[in-house]
Design an enzyme around this catalytic site. Structure first.
Site, PDB file in Angstrom:
ATOM      1  N   GLU A 225      80.689  12.719 100.110  1.00 53.91           N
ATOM      2  CA  GLU A 225      81.471  13.160 101.409  1.00 53.91           C
ATOM      3  C   GLU A 225      80.513  12.224 102.370  1.00 53.91           C
ATOM      4  O   GLU A 225      79.701  12.723 102.797  1.00 53.91           O
ATOM      5  CB  GLU A 225      81.080  14.748 101.658  1.00 53.91           C
ATOM      6  CG  GLU A 225      81.489  15.796 100.662  1.00 53.91           C
ATOM      7  CD  GLU A 225      83.127  15.941 100.694  1.00 53.91           C
ATOM      8  OE1 GLU A 225      83.773  15.313 101.406  1.00 53.91           O
ATOM      9  OE2 GLU A 225      83.660  16.813  99.999  1.00 53.91           O
ATOM     10  N   CYS A 259      81.154  14.875 111.283  1.00 50.11           N
ATOM     11  CA  CYS A 259      81.810  13.659 110.649  1.00 50.11           C
ATOM     12  C   CYS A 259      83.092  13.364 110.811  1.00 50.11           C
ATOM     13  O   CYS A 259      83.636  12.256 110.801  1.00 50.11           O
ATOM     14  CB  CYS A 259      81.448  13.935 109.075  1.00 50.11           C
ATOM     15  SG  CYS A 259      82.211  15.444 108.488  1.00 50.11           S
TER      16      CYS A 259
END
Ligand SMILES: NC(=O)c1ccc[n+]([C@@H]2O[C@H](COP(=O)([O-])OP(=O)(O)OC[C@H]3O[C@@H](n4cnc5c(N)ncnc54)[C@H](O)[C@@H]3O)[C@@H](O)[C@H]2O)c1
Length: 480
Positions: A225, A259
Site C-alpha cells: 500500500e 496518502c
C-alpha cells in the site's frame, strides 16, 4: 521488545534474536490456526475492538503527543476506521470463510470444484507513521479474520502511538498469536529476512521496493500500500463551492500527511479565480484567517523537523522558480507548523510537481483542454487516487476511461478509503494488491483451488494413446 535500545549493534542483535524466537514460536500457532473456527476468530476481533475502545483516550493523547493531532481527527481517522473494519469482519466473516463452489468448466465436466480459504500462516504488517493506529490495527483485523499469526512493525516516527498499539496488542494477544516489534528501519530489515507467508506493507514507494526485493528472496507474497501524487481535476462545470470545501478537508486533515490526499489541483482556467475565492473562504471557515491558523485547534503539525524542512524546501523551491503563494506560506519551524498553503503559477520543473508533497501545500494548476491534463497524468507514475469534480458526464467518462489510479472519486475525495465494500489499494508505483473488508480477508488468505473427482472422464485420455484418443483430443480442441 520496545525496551531494547535499537541504536547499538548489541541492541539490534538482541532484538534480532527476539524476532527469531517469536517467529519460531508462531510456527506451531500458525499451523494450529489453520483449523481455527469462525467463533475463535470473532472472539479475537471482538477483544481487539474492546481494547482499542478501552484505550481510546490513550490513542487520542498519543496522536496529540506525536504530531499535535486534534482529538476529533484522531477519532475520525484512527479509531473509527478500525472499528468499522472490525464490525464489517464480525458481520461477514462466516460468508468470507465459507468455501465457494464453482461450476465445472467444459474441461472439468464430471468434477466438483470449490475454493477453500486458508490462512496464509505467519504474516508481517509494516505500518507508516501518518495513521499509525489505523494502518496497523486495520490490517490486523483482516489478518485475524483470515486466521493468521501476526507480527506488527509500527513506525518509529510516532513513538507514542507505537507504545499504545504495543499495549493493546499485549493486552489482547499472546506473542505467538500477535507480536509487535518497535524500532527503526534495521528492525524492519531483520523482520524482512524471515520467510513470512505474507507481508502487508504500507509506506512509501521507495521502501516498498526494498520490501518487495526482500520478499522475493523467500518468494513471500506481498500487499504493498504505497503513495504518490494523487491528482484532482476541477472542470468548468463543477460545483466549485462543494469542491473547494471537500478538497480542502481531504487535503488539510492530518495536515496534508495522507496518502490519498489531493496532491495538486488542475482547475479549468475559466473558473480558477472563482474556485480560489471558494478555497480561501473554506480555509477561513475551517481554520480562521491566515495569521490565526497557527492557533487553530483543528490543524495537526508536521510529524518531525526533517519532514517540516522537506515541505518548506518544496515551497521555497517553487517560489524561487516564480510560483505565487495565494494564501498561507507562513512557517514556524519551532512548532513544525506550515500554514495551509495554496500555490499558483508553478513552473513544471519545480520539485513540488514531481515529489509526493505529503504536507499542507496545494498547487493549483490551470488548464484549458482536459486532454492535456489527462496526458500529464498519464506521463506520471500511476497514482494511488484520482479525483474529478464535474457535472458533465462526458468529461467524467473521459477522465475515468483514459487514466488509471488505485482508486478514484467522482465529486468527492478520500471516501474510497472508508468504503468497506471496495478494494483499497494502488496500482504499480502506488501499490500492489488491496485491503479492506473482504479484500483484506483475501489478502491474508490463500485461495486454494480444490477439485473433487466424480465421474472419471479423464480416463479417456490415459495412455496407451490410440487413434480414438487423438480424435477425442481434437474434438475437445474444436468444442471446448
Ligand atoms: N497506500 C496507503 O494506504 C498508504 C497509507 C499511508 C501512507 N502511505 C504512504 O506512506 C508514506 C509515508 O509513510 P512513511 O514515511 O512512514 O513511509 P516509509 O516507507 O518511510 O516507512 C514505512 C515503514 O517502513 C519502515 N522502513 C523505513 N525504511 C525502511 C527500510 N529501509 N527497510 C525496511 N523498512 C523500512 C518504517 O520503519 C515504517 O515502519 C507516503 O509515501 C504515503 O503516501 C500509503
Amino acid at each position: 521488545m520496545d525496551t531494547i535500545a535499537t541504536g547499538s549493534d548489541s541492541g539490534l542483535n538482541q532484538i534480532n534474536s527476539e524476532i527469531q524466537r517469536v517467529f519460531a514460536l508462531q510456527r506451531a500457532t500458525a499451523l494450529r490456526l489453520r483449523q481455527s473456527t469462525k467463533a475463535e476468530r470473532i472472539a479475537k476481533i471482538r477483544k481487539l475492538k474492546a481494547a482499542l475502545l478501552a484505550n481510546r483516550e490513550a490513542v487520542i493523547a498519543a496522536g496529540f503527543a506525536d504530531f499535535g493531532k486534534p482529538a476529533t481527527e484522531v477519532e475520525l481517522t484512527e479509531i473509527l476506521p478500525v472499528i468499522a473494519e472490525a464490525n464489517d469482519a464480525l458481520r461477514k466473516l462466516g460468508g468470507w470463510m465459507k468455501p465457494k463452489k464453482v461450476w465445472p468448466s467444459r474441461m472439468a465436466v464430471g468434477t466438483q470444484g470449490y475454493m477453500q480459504y486458508e490462512p496464509k500462516g505467519r504474516v508481517l504488517i509494516v505500518a507508516p507513521w501518518n495513521y499509525p493506529v489505523n494502518l496497523s490495527l486495520g490490517p490486523l483485523v483482516s489478518a485475524l479474520a483470515a486466521g493468521n499469526a501476526v507480527i506488527i512493525k509500527p513506525s518509529e516516527m510516532t513513538p507514542h502511538a507505537s507504545a499504545v498499539i504495543g499495549k493493546i496488542v499485549r493486552e489482547v494477544f499472546t506473542e505467538d498469536e500477535v507480536a509487535l516489534f518497535e524500532g527503526p528501519a534495521p528492525v524492519a530489515q531483520a523482520l524482512l529476512e524471515l520467510p513470512f507467508d505474507h507481508i502487508f506493507f504500507t509506506g512509501s514507494p521507495a521502501v516498498g521496493k526494498i520490501v518487495m526485493a526482500a520478499a522475493a528472496k523467500n518468494l513471500t507474497s506481498v500487499t504493498l500500500e504505497l503513495g504518490g501524487k494523487s491528482p484532482t481535476i476541477v472542470d468548468e462545470t463543477a460545483d466549485l463551492n462543494m469542491a473547494a470545501k471537500n478538497i480542502l478537508w481531504a487535503k488539510f486533515t492530518n495536515n496534508g500527511q495522507t496518502c490519498i490526499a489531493p496532491d495538486h489541483i488542475y482547475v479549468h482556467a475559466s473558473v480558477k479565480d472563482e474556485f480560489l475565492r471558494h478555497c480561501i473562504a473554506a480555509l477561513e471557515e475551517a481554520y480562521g484567517k491566515d495569521a490565526q491558523q497557527i492557533d487553530s485547534p483543528c490543524l495537526a503539525r508536521i510529524v518531525n523537523e526533517r519532514h517540516a524542512e522537506r515541505v518548506k524546501a518544496l515551497l521555497d523551491d517553487a517560489t524561487a522558480r516564480g510560483a505565487r503563494v495565494v494564501t498561507g506560506g507562513q512557517v514556524d519551524a519551532g512548532q513544525r507548523y506550515i500554514a495551509p498553503t495554496l500555490i499558483d503559477g508553478i513552473p513544471d520543473d519545480a520539485k513540488i510537481m514531481s515529489e509526493e508533497i505529503f504536507g499542507p501545500l496545494l498547487p493549483i494548476i490551470s488548464f484549458t483542454e482536459l486532454s492535456t491534463v489527462i496526458a500529464r497524468i498519464n506521463a506520471d507514475p500511476k497514482p494511488l487516487a484520482l479525483y474529478v469534480w464535474s457535472r458533465k458526464q462526458e468529461n467524467i467518462d473521459k477522465v475515468m476511461q483514459q487514466t488509471t489510479s488505485g482508486g478514484a472519486c467522482i465529486n468527492h475525495c478520500v471516501v474510497q478509503f472508508l468504503h468497506g465494500n471496495l478494494p483499497f489499494g494502488g496500482v504499480n508505483n502506488s501499490g500492489i494488491g488491496s485491503g479492506h473488508g473482504h479484500h483484506g480477508f483475501l489478502a491474508f488468505s490463500h485461495e486454494r483451488a480444490v477439485v473433487r473427482g466424480r465421474i472419471m472422464l479423464a480416463k479417456m485420455f490415459y495412455p496407451p494413446y490410440t487413434g480414438m484418443t487423438r480424435r477425442l483430443v481434437n474434438l475437445f480442441i474444436k468444442t471446448v
